[in-house]
Design a protein around this motif. Structure first.
Motif, PDB file in Angstrom:
ATOM      1  N   ARG A 689      76.133 139.173  14.534  1.00  0.00           N
ATOM      2  CA  ARG A 689      75.500 137.854  14.332  1.00  0.00           C
ATOM      3  C   ARG A 689      76.481 136.718  14.025  1.00  0.00           C
ATOM      4  O   ARG A 689      76.271 135.973  13.058  1.00  0.00           O
ATOM      5  CB  ARG A 689      74.479 137.897  13.198  1.00  0.00           C
ATOM      6  N   ILE A 694      76.156 131.641  20.135  1.00  0.00           N
ATOM      7  CA  ILE A 694      75.351 130.906  21.116  1.00  0.00           C
ATOM      8  C   ILE A 694      76.147 129.836  21.848  1.00  0.00           C
ATOM      9  O   ILE A 694      75.796 129.430  22.962  1.00  0.00           O
ATOM     10  CB  ILE A 694      74.108 130.292  20.422  1.00  0.00           C
ATOM     11  N   LEU A 730      68.780 133.813  18.578  1.00  0.00           N
ATOM     12  CA  LEU A 730      68.086 132.604  18.120  1.00  0.00           C
ATOM     13  C   LEU A 730      67.232 132.842  16.876  1.00  0.00           C
ATOM     14  O   LEU A 730      66.966 131.912  16.117  1.00  0.00           O
ATOM     15  CB  LEU A 730      67.190 132.070  19.249  1.00  0.00           C
ATOM     16  N   TRP A 734      71.774 133.877  10.210  1.00  0.00           N
ATOM     17  CA  TRP A 734      73.223 134.115  10.194  1.00  0.00           C
ATOM     18  C   TRP A 734      73.636 134.610   8.819  1.00  0.00           C
ATOM     19  O   TRP A 734      73.179 134.076   7.798  1.00  0.00           O
ATOM     20  CB  TRP A 734      73.966 132.816  10.521  1.00  0.00           C
ATOM     21  N   GLN A 742      70.979 127.044   8.515  1.00  0.00           N
ATOM     22  CA  GLN A 742      70.609 128.009   9.565  1.00  0.00           C
ATOM     23  C   GLN A 742      70.205 127.335  10.885  1.00  0.00           C
ATOM     24  O   GLN A 742      69.993 128.025  11.885  1.00  0.00           O
ATOM     25  CB  GLN A 742      69.455 128.903   9.064  1.00  0.00           C
ATOM     26  N   GLN A 743      70.047 126.000  10.869  1.00  0.00           N
ATOM     27  CA  GLN A 743      69.698 125.247  12.090  1.00  0.00           C
ATOM     28  C   GLN A 743      68.396 125.749  12.734  1.00  0.00           C
ATOM     29  O   GLN A 743      68.279 125.862  13.964  1.00  0.00           O
ATOM     30  CB  GLN A 743      70.835 125.316  13.130  1.00  0.00           C
ATOM     31  N   TRP A 744      67.395 126.039  11.882  1.00  0.00           N
ATOM     32  CA  TRP A 744      66.140 126.602  12.405  1.00  0.00           C
ATOM     33  C   TRP A 744      65.441 125.686  13.411  1.00  0.00           C
ATOM     34  O   TRP A 744      64.919 126.174  14.420  1.00  0.00           O
ATOM     35  CB  TRP A 744      65.182 126.950  11.262  1.00  0.00           C
ATOM     36  N   ARG A 747      67.082 126.063  16.822  1.00  0.00           N
ATOM     37  CA  ARG A 747      66.923 127.443  17.297  1.00  0.00           C
ATOM     38  C   ARG A 747      65.470 127.711  17.697  1.00  0.00           C
ATOM     39  O   ARG A 747      65.192 128.437  18.653  1.00  0.00           O
ATOM     40  CB  ARG A 747      67.390 128.424  16.218  1.00  0.00           C
ATOM     41  N   SER A 748      64.539 127.119  16.951  1.00  0.00           N
ATOM     42  CA  SER A 748      63.120 127.299  17.256  1.00  0.00           C
ATOM     43  C   SER A 748      62.779 126.729  18.630  1.00  0.00           C
ATOM     44  O   SER A 748      62.085 127.367  19.436  1.00  0.00           O
ATOM     45  CB  SER A 748      62.281 126.606  16.179  1.00  0.00           C
ATOM     46  N   ASN A 750      64.875 126.238  21.117  1.00  0.00           N
ATOM     47  CA  ASN A 750      65.534 127.073  22.137  1.00  0.00           C
ATOM     48  C   ASN A 750      64.781 128.378  22.371  1.00  0.00           C
ATOM     49  O   ASN A 750      64.661 128.849  23.503  1.00  0.00           O
ATOM     50  CB  ASN A 750      66.979 127.387  21.725  1.00  0.00           C
ATOM     51  N   HIS A 751      64.260 128.960  21.275  1.00  0.00           N
ATOM     52  CA  HIS A 751      63.520 130.225  21.416  1.00  0.00           C
ATOM     53  C   HIS A 751      62.227 130.002  22.191  1.00  0.00           C
ATOM     54  O   HIS A 751      61.851 130.813  23.049  1.00  0.00           O
ATOM     55  CB  HIS A 751      63.228 130.842  20.039  1.00  0.00           C
ATOM     56  N   SER A 806      61.986 133.971  10.568  1.00  0.00           N
ATOM     57  CA  SER A 806      62.235 134.536  11.902  1.00  0.00           C
ATOM     58  C   SER A 806      60.920 134.903  12.577  1.00  0.00           C
ATOM     59  O   SER A 806      60.700 134.632  13.762  1.00  0.00           O
ATOM     60  CB  SER A 806      63.129 135.780  11.809  1.00  0.00           C
TER      61      SER A 806
END
Length: 1117
Positions: A689, A694, A730, A734, A742-744, A747-748, A750-751, A806
């Protein structure tokens, strides 16, 4: 007599006809019925006695003995005492008169029938039974017959079948134990007499290279010179009769040793004699002399002499297998080890005439197996006991074991020896862990032996040193463990390497790494031989010898890469810093090798021998990726150690690894290599991780490839793995970073884009699209559903144990796909293969994301399923046993299991519907059918309904019931509770004989409704299950469950339940019921109580057997 004569002729004729090739099955059934009816007649045994004494027809004799066997074992209680006396008198006389002329199988059967009488009548009514056997043994003429009788007696009386009462079994064992000393004395005498008699007459052998064997090691192993001298005596050459008697005596000893305790009855002279005979298995010279002399004298062959050695080793191993050794027997044990290691030294003696391997090849294979068994028992059971004896040289023993292991003539023999080394290494590891202060001293003592072992095992897995043997191994056929012979060989070897690494990490690494380096140089040097040809690249190595050497080097490299991967666990945890440099060296080499393979595309190169070299090159590439994957936990620890500095070294390792992986994620790459790359990618995303993963261009490339609708889809397994890796990049937090870093949000987004791309075609399957006027063929629709749901289900399954954040992001991305699935479900209810996949997906959602789905939508899902699974639909699915339809119902029940065990009140409103579905719809369909898998899930659902929803039926808690004593409970929903209990008790067939029952019984027994209306029914069912032996594997659990029920009110159990149960038992009379009641002691501890339960069950079964054997109309007083 005329009628007996006529009956005999008729029987002979029938038997000949029955076994004739031309007789039809129908006629055989007629004859069988006729013979059975004859056997059931009262007095049939008299005819059989006549048949036995008057015929020479084997079939007739065997039939007659079977009639006697049936009479004695099943009808003996009802036979008049006068008839019993006659039978006890006549059968031994018949045996004595004809034992030399009868075929061996008839003679053995007759012995068994006489022993069966002894089992029933000795000593009360057959007082001379055992005395007669001893007399037979002592008379030279009948010694063999006596030994056969003795062995049969040991087999049938020491561990009798269940057709005797427990009291009688205990009595027989005690009677036999009283005779043990006498019997062992007789057997010792027989063996010593034969040995001495033939030793005196044995000719002095000529001088041979094996004389003068007692060197330093032998004098160490055998402290007393006399025993060494004794064991060096020449082995006598036996005549056939003596060999036969000795083999029977040793067979008797082996069986006796299997059940008698170690005691002074087993004398030193007996042990020494057994070891004398064990030498028959390993004395090649004597075997050769026997084979030379055998042609002119009445001597046994070498093979038969070897059998004596096998039998003697069986005796030794029976003694060795006993873990409980009395103090007074320990000295005997030490003597046994010393004498056996004398034999081991003899076997592994190297001289000019024989190499060790050729010596082992000449020995009987069974003897080698027995000897290996002995060594395994020594290490696993007795090493910790013996190692403390100063006079026992363990290091010298290991030297002998080493020679024995690496000169085994067969692969199986070598595997067995590796198992022994594994046991030894486990023993050493646990000893060091328990005595950390002595670690250095222990390791110093064994260091040389361990290094030698490691080096030799590594040599054995390399074609460079062991090509002839390795090429014999099958690398195609899979065994029961789904591995080939070659894979098993390699795995067992690498386990030994790993265990040595754990004890001596520095030595192991410095031994293995240089060997790996040598083979890597060859592999990395292939680039200079690659030339461009018309169709692509070609490996310009064509000479046959060069190709063969390259093949061996590549196979070795593949094995050594697996070895390096297996050792990864010894570089992490507490030793990470201390062994960092070694691990870094390995990982850097592995990264270099994987990148090299991907860049020059060795997997697509043309070779001179494509059927051999191409698979070799692919395998090396795949193994290098797998070895690197094994170091993912090391990389994760490296990542956490350097995250603040973000060192360039770590970034380079990960980036380069991704550069090696990305070219392989392609439909043009072989599956073996593709899957290795995918697994490595998953490990980087899930275990390591790194924050920057990414942003690596190679990772972006994989994202683009997977989300590109026009790109060709990978094979299913690879597609699932790559999608799991991208999703985990994603979704997974981390390591070592606070929540606000965590830049959620990014990432959200992108997911959601990733899942949207993966489910694009699936979400377009609106319910209208699968209506009768559908545009897309059904098969194409099914393919889309399968491909999408397999990916989405895997993503959910892998996130289910992660943080709430997550799971939230995961469900947000999946929400539309889940709603589409629910909308599609009714349209496919009659397509069981699609329903199966959809329910798998929903089951995974319920297990992992039910909180995120929210109550309203979850309720909607459950209600949809309950509405769709009508009784007709369930019947359609279940009635095809083992079909996809059955699996659909199983998964539906598993979803309901998750629902009923959810804490809180959210899903409680569904309980009435779920119980009604189980009781009124599912159970009636499966009640009269086998349906084992569906039944298992239904009973699991009912158990969880009770276990997790106790307050639905009983308002007070179990704790409150206990505190109040047994008081009036507030019972609710009583009809549903009673219905569930009726189904779970099975009305005569046990349904809850699992660990679940143990959890339920104590809670149930506190409830008044259960105690007053169901307890008797439950215990009765459990006892009947034990009596009928329908669930033998669960005997222990059932006994504990009965104890749980009884322990709530022992007084009530003993005073009311037990008498009532016995009164209701059929097939036993009042006196027998009284005996059963008296024998059930009022013990209240678990072990004694369950022992009493099993005694009751055994004796009840025995009494029923006895009563069934009585002739009709017998009056019982």
């Amino acid at each position: 007599m005329a009628s007996e004569e006529a009956s005999l002729r008729a029987l002979e004729s029938l038997m000949t006809e029955f076994f004739h090739d031309c007789t039809s099955n129908e006629r055989k059934r007629e004859i069988e019925e006729l013979l059975n009816n004859f056997a059931q007649q009262i007095g049939a045994w008299r005819f059989c006695l006549y048949f036995l004494s008057s015929t020479r027809n084997d079939y007739v004799m065997m039939y007659s003995l079977t009639v006697f066997e049936n009479l004695i074992n099943k009808m003996w209680l009802g036979v008049p005492s006068q008839d019993k006396m006659e039978i006890r008198s006549c059968l031994p006389k018949l045996l004595l008169a004809h034992h030399k002329t009868l075929p061996y199988f008839i003679r053995n059967k007759l012995c068994k029938v006489i022993v069966d009488i002894g089992r029933q009548d000795w000593p009360m009514f057959y007082h001379d039974f055992f005395t007669n056997i001893l007399q037979l043994i002592q008379s030279p003429v009948t010694t063999p017959l006596g030994l056969i009788m003795l062995k049969t007696t040991s087999e049938e009386l020491a561990c009798p079948r269940e057709d005797l009462s427990v009291a009688r079994k205990e009595e027989l064992r005690k009677l036999l134990l009283d005779q043990v000393q006498t019997v062992l004395g007789l057997l010792t005498g027989i063996l010593e007499t034969v040995w001495d008699k033939h030793s005196v007459t044995a000719a002095t052998p000529p001088p041979s290279p094996t004389s003068g064997e007692s060197g330093d090691l032998l004098s160490n192993l055998l402290q007393s010179p006399s025993s060494a001298k004794l064991l060096n005596q020449p082995i006598p050459i036996l005549d056939v009769e003596s060999e036969y008697i000795c083999s029977l005596a040793l067979e008797c000893l082996a069986h006796l040793f299997s059940w008698i305790p170690l005691s002074a009855s087993i004398t030193p002279s007996l042990l020494t004699t057994i070891f004398h005979f064990a030498r028959f298995g390993c004395d090649i010279r004597a075997r050769k002399m026997a084979s030379v002399n055998g042609s002119s004298q009445n001597c046994v062959s070498g093979q038969e002499r070897g059998r004596l050695g096998v039998l003697a080793m069986s005796c030794i191993n029976e003694l060795m297998s006993k873990n409980c050794v009395p103090m007074e027997f320990e000295e005997y044990l030490l003597r046994m080890f010393q004498q056996t290691f004398y034999l081991l030294q003899k076997i592994t003696k190297d001289n000019n005439a024989h190499t060790v391997k050729s010596r082992l090849e000449e020995l009987d294979e069974s003897y080698i197996e027995k000897f290996t068994d002995f060594l395994r028992l020594f290490v696993s059971v007795h090493l910790r006991r013996i190692e403390s004896y100063s006079q026992f040289p363990v290091v010298e023993f290991l030297t002998l074991l080493f020679k024995y292991t690496f000169h085994q003539p067969t692969h199986e023999g070598y595997f067995s020896c590796l198992d022994i080394w594994t046991l030894f290494l486990d023993y050493l590891t646990s000893k060091i862990k328990s005595r950390l202060g002595d670690k250095e001293a222990v390791l110093n003592r064994y260091e040389d032996a361990l290094v030698l072992l490691l080096t030799e095992v590594l040599n054995r897995i390399q074609f460079r040193y062991n090509q002839a043997q390795l090429e014999e191994l099958d690398d195609e056929t899979l065994d029961d463990d789904q591995q080939t012979e070659w894979q098993r060989y390699l795995r067992q070897s690498l386990e030994v390497v790993a265990k040595v690494m754990e004890l001596l990490p520095t030595h192991a690494f410095s031994t293995l790494f240089p060997v790996l380096q040598d083979n890597l140089e060859v592999y990395l040097g292939l680039q200079q031989f690659i030339v461009t040809s018309g169709s692509g690249h070609r490996l310009n190595i064509t000479a046959e010898n060069d190709c063969r050497r390259l093949h061996c080097s590549l196979r070795d490299l593949s094995s050594l890469l697996q070895a390096v991967g297996r050792l990864a666990e010894y570089f992490i945890g507490d030793v990470f810093a201390a062994r960092f440099n070694d691990a870094l060296t390995v990982v850097e080499r592995l990264v270099k090798v994987t990148l090299y393979g991907s860049q020059i595309k060795l997997y697509n190169i043309e070779t001179a021998v494509p059927s051999v070299l191409k698979p070799d090159l692919i395998d090396v590439h795949a193994q290098s990726l797998a070895a690197l994957q094994a170091y993912s936990h090391w990389l994760a620890q490296y990542c956490s150690e350097v995250y603040r500095q973000n060192t360039q070294q770590f970034v380079t390792l990960i980036s380069t690894t991704m550069d090696a992986i990305t070219p392989l994620i392609s439909t043009k790459v072989q599956d073996k290599l593709l899957l290795s790359a995918c697994h490595l990618l998953v490990s980087l995303a899930t275990t390591v991780r790194p924050v920057f993963l990414i942003s690596i261009p190679a990772v972006q490339k994989v994202f683009n490839r997977i989300t590109d609708a026009s790109a060709q889809r990978l094979v299913d397994k690879a597609q699932v793995l790559v999608c799991r890796a991208l999703s985990n990049i994603l979704l997974l937090p981390w390591p070592n970073l606070p929540e606000n870093e965590q830049q959620w949000p990014v990432r959200s987004i992108n997911h959601a884009s990733l899942i949207s791309a993966l489910s694009r075609d699936y979400r377009n399957l609106k319910p209208s699209a699968v209506a009768p006027q559908r545009k897309m063929p059904l098969d194409d629709t099914k393919v889309i559903i399968h491909q999408t749901l397999s990916v989405l289900e895997d993503i959910v399954e892998n996130i289910s144990g992660e943080s709430t954040k997550s799971r939230q992001i995961c469900y947000q991305s999946l929400q539309e796909s889940v709603q589409v699935s629910l909308a599609l479900f009714p349209a496919f209810i009659h397509q069981s293969d699609v329903t199966d996949e959809m329910l798998s997906f929903f089951l995974t959602l319920f297990r992992g994301l039910r909180v995120q789905m929210g109550v309203p939508f979850t309720e909607q899902i459950i209600q949809t399923f309950l509405n769709m699974f009508t009784r007709e639909q369930l019947a359609e699915s279940i009635l095809h046993e083992g079909s996809t339809g059955c699996r659909v119902v199983e998964k539906f029940l598993k979803i309901l299991q998750v629902v009923v065990q959810e804490p809180g009140q959210v899903f409680k409103p569904f309980l009435p519907s779920i119980i009604a579905l189980c009781m009124e719809q599912v159970y009636p369909i499966i009640a009269e059918r086998p349906s084992p898998d569906v039944k298992a899930e239904l009973f699991e659902l009912l158990f969880r309904t009770l276990h997790h929803n106790w307050r639905y039926f009983f308002k007070s808690t179990v704790l409150a019931s206990v505190q109040r004593g047994i008081s009036e409970e507030q019972m609710e929903n009583e009809p549903q509770f009673s219905a569930i209990m009726q189904v779970m008790s099975g009305r005569g067939d046990c349904r809850v004989t699992s660990a679940n029952l143990l959890l339920l019984t104590r809670s149930l027994c506190l409830q008044k409704i259960f105690r007053t209306t169901m307890l008797f029914q439950f215990v009765n069912v459990l006892l009947q299950v034990l009596v009928h032996k329908s669930h033998d594997l669960l005997q222990e659990e059932i006994g504990i469950a009965i104890y749980n029920m009884a322990s709530v009110d022992f007084d009530g159990f003993f005073a009311a339940f037990l008498p009532e149960f016995l009164t209701s038992c059929d097939g036993v009379d009042a006196n027998q019921k009284s005996v059963l009641g008296r024998n059930f002691k009022m013990d209240r501890d678990l072990p004694s109580f369950t022992q009493n339960v099993h005694r009751l069950v055994n004796d009840l079964r025995y009494y029923r057997l006895c009563n069934d054997s009585l002739p009709p109309g017998t009056v019982k007083l």
